[in-house]
Write an enzyme that holds these catalytic residues in place. Sequence first.
Site, PDB file in Angstrom:
ATOM      1  N   HIS A 194       0.786  -1.232   0.000  1.00 35.51           N
ATOM      2  CA  HIS A 194       0.000   0.000   0.000  1.00 35.51           C
ATOM      3  C   HIS A 194       0.820   1.286   0.000  1.00 35.51           C
ATOM      4  CE1 HIS A 194      -3.900  -1.831   0.187  1.00 35.51           C
ATOM      5  NE2 HIS A 194      -3.604  -2.524   1.268  1.00 35.51           N
ATOM      6  N   GLN A 209      -2.390 -13.371   4.520  1.00 37.36           N
ATOM      7  CA  GLN A 209      -3.393 -12.452   5.047  1.00 37.36           C
ATOM      8  C   GLN A 209      -4.778 -12.855   4.551  1.00 37.36           C
ATOM      9  OE1 GLN A 209      -2.025  -8.484   5.249  1.00 37.36           O
ATOM     10  NE2 GLN A 209      -4.048  -7.555   5.247  1.00 37.36           N
ATOM     11  N   GLU A 239      -8.517 -11.777   4.321  1.00 37.96           N
ATOM     12  CA  GLU A 239      -9.220 -10.499   4.424  1.00 37.96           C
ATOM     13  C   GLU A 239     -10.390 -10.381   3.447  1.00 37.96           C
ATOM     14  OE1 GLU A 239      -6.376  -7.417   3.487  1.00 37.96           O
ATOM     15  OE2 GLU A 239      -5.323  -8.706   2.072  1.00 37.96           O
ATOM     16  N   ASP A 253     -10.165  -4.673   5.184  1.00 39.25           N
ATOM     17  CA  ASP A 253     -10.679  -5.277   3.958  1.00 39.25           C
ATOM     18  C   ASP A 253     -11.729  -6.327   4.259  1.00 39.25           C
ATOM     19  OD1 ASP A 253      -9.368  -3.931   1.826  1.00 39.25           O
ATOM     20  OD2 ASP A 253      -7.518  -4.935   2.343  1.00 39.25           O
TER      21      ASP A 253
END
Length: 258
Positions: free
Chosen positions: A44, A145, A147, A173
């Site tokens: 990000h 992850q 999400e 998310d």
Amino acid sequence: MSGFRHKCICRESLVGSFAAIPHPVAVEVMAQSGLDFLCIDWEHAQISRDMIEAMVRAADIHRVPAIVRVPGHAPEAIAAALDSGAQGVLVPRVSTAAQAQAAVKASRYPPTGERGVGPGRAAGYGYRISEYLAQANDSIVVAVQVETSEGLANIEAIAAVEGVDVIFVGPGDLSVSIDAIGPKGADKLAQAIRRIIDATIAHGRTSGIFCAKPQDVARWAALGASFFILASDTMLLGAGAAAGKASADAELGRSGRS
């Protein structure tokens, strides 16, 4: 096995933070704060590939483990992060067992994986390839992850994948994906997180989660999570500046100055 991976898989409580400011100075400041590890946020933040290596090197100077959240599932990105000397990767948006297996393969050398051998920084630029190959598979942390709603539905299969060390919850998310945004969705989100943590621990994996504030750490630790990423350098910088300004304003108010 590295001390860091040992701590992860033994579920020792670890509190780190995201490193999003693309400069070694920011990493050094964060590394001196007492954090257990740093996670460089390549997904990000506006960080270039060459800066990843500079940031990992800055963490190494202070002997703080650095892992990298890669931009996606591409094996090339995982290899680049690990070749820089990172002690692990956090792979985002893992929603199926096949994606989790691919992350493991990209992170491990044969015969357990498919990572390519190269003369990068981790291998001493070619001078310590044999030494690095001998210990890398046992030392690299593979975190995936979860999400998405699909990941939530497949959590049992994901948690069963051999070679996954940490299953990390991305609450932001996840809340969007399962339509549990804001106060009205708080209970639904909490139930989803509990389901992920329970499945993770039942399969012998380490449970991790992002925590925007320190109070969240104790909340999820009570359910069995032990790997925490607390906010980020940018978030902590903003919060610290705001708190400092508020304190200065209060002091000025008490002294009668405008």
